[in-house]
Enzyme design. Structure first.
Site, PDB file in Angstrom:
ATOM      1  N   GLU A  93      11.332 -43.062 -22.785  1.00  0.00           N
ATOM      2  CA  GLU A  93      11.305 -41.765 -22.117  1.00  0.00           C
ATOM      3  C   GLU A  93      12.297 -40.811 -22.774  1.00  0.00           C
ATOM      4  O   GLU A  93      13.315 -41.223 -23.302  1.00  0.00           O
ATOM      5  CB  GLU A  93      11.702 -41.940 -20.643  1.00  0.00           C
ATOM      6  N   CYS A 106      17.141 -35.001 -24.173  1.00  0.00           N
ATOM      7  CA  CYS A 106      17.875 -36.263 -24.084  1.00  0.00           C
ATOM      8  C   CYS A 106      16.945 -37.352 -24.624  1.00  0.00           C
ATOM      9  O   CYS A 106      15.890 -37.611 -24.040  1.00  0.00           O
ATOM     10  CB  CYS A 106      18.204 -36.467 -22.604  1.00  0.00           C
ATOM     11  N   CYS A 113      18.395 -51.704 -22.762  1.00  0.00           N
ATOM     12  CA  CYS A 113      19.759 -51.660 -23.295  1.00  0.00           C
ATOM     13  C   CYS A 113      20.417 -53.000 -23.007  1.00  0.00           C
ATOM     14  O   CYS A 113      20.236 -53.567 -21.928  1.00  0.00           O
ATOM     15  CB  CYS A 113      20.560 -50.541 -22.637  1.00  0.00           C
ATOM     16  N   CYS A 117      25.817 -52.552 -18.257  1.00  0.00           N
ATOM     17  CA  CYS A 117      26.694 -51.843 -17.324  1.00  0.00           C
ATOM     18  C   CYS A 117      26.133 -51.972 -15.914  1.00  0.00           C
ATOM     19  O   CYS A 117      24.930 -51.827 -15.694  1.00  0.00           O
ATOM     20  CB  CYS A 117      26.831 -50.371 -17.722  1.00  0.00           C
ATOM     21  N   CYS A 120      23.984 -49.106 -14.066  1.00  0.00           N
ATOM     22  CA  CYS A 120      22.943 -48.419 -14.834  1.00  0.00           C
ATOM     23  C   CYS A 120      21.606 -49.157 -14.727  1.00  0.00           C
ATOM     24  O   CYS A 120      21.511 -50.337 -15.067  1.00  0.00           O
ATOM     25  CB  CYS A 120      23.380 -48.338 -16.292  1.00  0.00           C
ATOM     26  N   GLU A 163      21.808 -48.009 -26.102  1.00  0.00           N
ATOM     27  CA  GLU A 163      23.142 -47.741 -26.645  1.00  0.00           C
ATOM     28  C   GLU A 163      22.949 -47.378 -28.116  1.00  0.00           C
ATOM     29  O   GLU A 163      22.657 -48.249 -28.950  1.00  0.00           O
ATOM     30  CB  GLU A 163      24.020 -48.990 -26.477  1.00  0.00           C
ATOM     31  N   SER A 194      26.180 -40.328 -27.357  1.00  0.00           N
ATOM     32  CA  SER A 194      26.985 -40.909 -26.284  1.00  0.00           C
ATOM     33  C   SER A 194      27.025 -42.423 -26.436  1.00  0.00           C
ATOM     34  O   SER A 194      25.991 -43.066 -26.655  1.00  0.00           O
ATOM     35  CB  SER A 194      26.362 -40.534 -24.935  1.00  0.00           C
ATOM     36  N   LEU A 217      33.370 -43.445 -20.377  1.00  0.00           N
ATOM     37  CA  LEU A 217      34.609 -44.154 -20.058  1.00  0.00           C
ATOM     38  C   LEU A 217      34.498 -44.817 -18.677  1.00  0.00           C
ATOM     39  O   LEU A 217      34.692 -46.007 -18.522  1.00  0.00           O
ATOM     40  CB  LEU A 217      35.786 -43.181 -20.126  1.00  0.00           C
ATOM     41  N   CYS A 335      20.623 -39.382 -15.223  1.00  0.00           N
ATOM     42  CA  CYS A 335      21.420 -40.279 -16.057  1.00  0.00           C
ATOM     43  C   CYS A 335      21.361 -41.693 -15.511  1.00  0.00           C
ATOM     44  O   CYS A 335      21.613 -41.912 -14.328  1.00  0.00           O
ATOM     45  CB  CYS A 335      22.879 -39.861 -16.053  1.00  0.00           C
TER      46      CYS A 335
HETATM   47  N1  SAH Z   1      24.377 -46.022 -23.702  1.00  0.00           N
HETATM   48  C1  SAH Z   1      25.008 -44.791 -23.909  1.00  0.00           C
HETATM   49  C2  SAH Z   1      24.020 -43.653 -23.863  1.00  0.00           C
HETATM   50  C3  SAH Z   1      23.309 -43.506 -22.525  1.00  0.00           C
HETATM   51  S1  SAH Z   1      24.046 -42.165 -21.714  1.00  0.00           S
HETATM   52  C4  SAH Z   1      26.144 -44.582 -22.923  1.00  0.00           C
HETATM   53  O1  SAH Z   1      26.220 -45.336 -21.983  1.00  0.00           O
HETATM   54  O2  SAH Z   1      26.948 -43.696 -23.165  1.00  0.00           O
HETATM   55  C5  SAH Z   1      23.819 -42.574 -20.080  1.00  0.00           C
HETATM   56  C6  SAH Z   1      24.960 -41.981 -19.263  1.00  0.00           C
HETATM   57  O3  SAH Z   1      24.595 -42.120 -17.895  1.00  0.00           O
HETATM   58  C7  SAH Z   1      26.266 -42.733 -19.455  1.00  0.00           C
HETATM   59  O4  SAH Z   1      27.350 -41.846 -19.497  1.00  0.00           O
HETATM   60  C8  SAH Z   1      26.351 -43.596 -18.211  1.00  0.00           C
HETATM   61  O5  SAH Z   1      27.689 -43.866 -17.875  1.00  0.00           O
HETATM   62  C9  SAH Z   1      25.631 -42.750 -17.186  1.00  0.00           C
HETATM   63  N2  SAH Z   1      25.004 -43.507 -16.111  1.00  0.00           N
HETATM   64  C10 SAH Z   1      24.409 -44.708 -16.173  1.00  0.00           C
HETATM   65  N3  SAH Z   1      23.936 -45.070 -14.961  1.00  0.00           N
HETATM   66  C11 SAH Z   1      24.223 -44.063 -14.110  1.00  0.00           C
HETATM   67  C12 SAH Z   1      23.978 -43.831 -12.728  1.00  0.00           C
HETATM   68  N4  SAH Z   1      23.337 -44.702 -11.990  1.00  0.00           N
HETATM   69  N5  SAH Z   1      24.431 -42.673 -12.188  1.00  0.00           N
HETATM   70  C13 SAH Z   1      25.068 -41.756 -12.953  1.00  0.00           C
HETATM   71  N6  SAH Z   1      25.295 -41.918 -14.269  1.00  0.00           N
HETATM   72  C14 SAH Z   1      24.901 -43.056 -14.847  1.00  0.00           C
HETATM   73 FE1  SF4 Z   2      23.370 -49.137 -21.725  1.00  0.00          FE
HETATM   74 FE2  SF4 Z   2      24.626 -46.786 -21.477  1.00  0.00          FE
HETATM   75 FE3  SF4 Z   2      23.284 -47.883 -19.399  1.00  0.00          FE
HETATM   76 FE4  SF4 Z   2      25.570 -48.978 -20.235  1.00  0.00          FE
HETATM   77  S1  SF4 Z   2      25.308 -46.931 -19.366  1.00  0.00           S
HETATM   78  S2  SF4 Z   2      23.666 -50.093 -19.748  1.00  0.00           S
HETATM   79  S3  SF4 Z   2      25.430 -48.663 -22.429  1.00  0.00           S
HETATM   80  S4  SF4 Z   2      22.411 -47.154 -21.315  1.00  0.00           S
END
Ligand code: SAH
Ligand code: SF4
Length: 355
Positions: A93, A106, A113, A117, A120, A163, A194, A217, A335
């Site tokens: 997507e 985006c 991934c 995390c 996520c 990622e 990112s 972070l 996100c």
């Molecule tokens: N994998 C990379 C690129 C994906 S960006 C990364 O993690 O940076 C996805 C962004 O969405 C990241 O900053 C992550 O911290 C944020 N994210 C993931 N799950 C989320 C959620 N449930 N609510 C809000 N932000 C979230």
């Molecule tokens: Fe992957 Fe980014 Fe989601 Fe972490 S926040 S699981 S690195 S997509």
């Protein structure tokens, strides 16, 4: 019959090299790529400033792939989610986000991934596979083709599924094509990658290309970050921030730190104070992303008051701090919510069309 290679997997440099093997002059690479990326042509036969023989030679050996959206969903807030089906039936997507006077896209860099995390949804299903450079580029080409004014798409963020630094070579090649003069010609000021914090790759990235860096972070101490992001056990906060300090930043640019605010986990004023202290040696700005809930999520979004208090601490420490109420919540495009139908079992038609 020849085995066809996808020209969209080739940077300008690699196309020059490929043509060179057959004694074709390097200038032809400029012509071919301009047809593809500036004029949106999908067949060599239309490249009228090449000889007929060369056009036939190229058509035999190279393919020009494309993706067509299988589904486009529009959100009430103006964002749009594009679902693409790849040649092997997997889905990815991309999310198009309206900004003042322009669009930001985006893009995804992997199917799924592998970083795991805890907050996520994309990470829940694990990594399915890496995307090819062409599959990243074709998300952009397809969305641009869908816009009334293609030039209004000015910004690209690698913040979709995956990622990006875990698919390093393909992502770097894609960035070279996205920002290249013979490629999609995006300004490198408007391309942002990112990462969850793959430290050695952050160093590589700074050496190999010029892009904006965003770092997820999400916590201001290792205990909390270990709980949220398994990658922190390999590259804890101090190592990550050292890599950020080494990252070659063009003048007046900053690193963006993303911080998903989760109720009772990392949203106390003390966390904001610690964050302010951690980032002091850096040229940093901060995006606060209130946690986007999804079905089965074990976390909660903080109350509005807690979000504003957290922001105020950072503002008082003179950080540019934006609360990013992510777009597309109503169409699951926010996100961390991207999770294309990875396992719906429908074989379907391949939508990466070559030719
Ligand atoms: N994998 C990379 C690129 C994906 S960006 C990364 O993690 O940076 C996805 C962004 O969405 C990241 O900053 C992550 O911290 C944020 N994210 C993931 N799950 C989320 C959620 N449930 N609510 C809000 N932000 C979230
Ligand atoms: Fe992957 Fe980014 Fe989601 Fe972490 S926040 S699981 S690195 S997509």
């Amino acid at each position: 019959m020849f085995v066809q290679q996808d020209v969209k997997n080739l940077t300008h440099e690699s196309l020059v090299h490929w043509l060179g093997q057959y004694g074709v002059v390097s200038y032809r690479a400029d012509q071919i790529l301009k047809w593809i990326y500036h004029r949106g042509v999908y067949s060599f036969s239309e490249m009228t400033d090449l000889s007929k023989d060369l056009r036939r030679f190229l058509s035999d050996r190279l393919a020009i792939s494309r993706l067509e959206p299988e589904q486009v969903q529009s959100s009430m807030d103006g964002s749009k989610k594009y679902l693409f089906r790849l040649e092997d039936g997997q889905n990815v997507e991309s999310v198009l986000i309206p900004e003042r006077g322009h669009w930001t896209l985006c893009v995804s860099s992997q199917v799924g991934c592998g970083m795991g995390c805890k907050f996520c949804l994309t990470g829940r299903g694990g990594l399915v596979r890496n995307l090819e450079p062409s599959e990243i580029i074709n998300q952009i080409c397809a969305v641009r083709d869908d816009l009334e004014d293609p030039r209004s798409l000015t910004n690209i963020v690698f913040m979709g599924m995956g990622e990006p630094l875990a698919n390093y070579n393909s992502v770097v090649q894609a960035i070279q094509i996205i920002t290249g003069n013979n490629g999609l010609q995006f300004s490198n000021r408007r391309v942002t990658l990112s990462t969850a914090g793959l430290v050695p790759r952050i160093d590589d990235l700074g050496r190999d290309v010029t892009v904006n860096l965003a770092v997820s972070l999400n916590a201001a101490d290792d205990d909390t970050r270990n709980k949220l992001m398994p990658i922190n056990r390999t590259y804890p906060i101090e190592m990550l921030l050292s890599a950020c300090r080494r990252f070659p930043l063009p003048s007046r640019r900053m690193i963006t730190f993303e911080y998903v605010l989760i109720a009772g986990m990392n949203d106390a004023p003390g966390d904001a104070m610690r964050l302010a202290r951690l980032l002091r040696p850096l040229r940093a700005k901060i995006n606060l992303i209130p946690f986007n809930p999804y079905e089965g999520a074990e976390f909660k979004r903080p109350e509005e008051g807690a979000i504003l208090t957290f922001q105020k601490v950072l503002l008082d420490h003179h950080y540019t701090t934006i609360i990013r109420h992510s777009k597309g919540g109503d169409i699951c495009a926010a996100c961390g919510q991207l999770r294309a139908r990875m396992s719906n079992g429908e074989p379907g038609e391949a939508k990466q069309i070559t030719g």
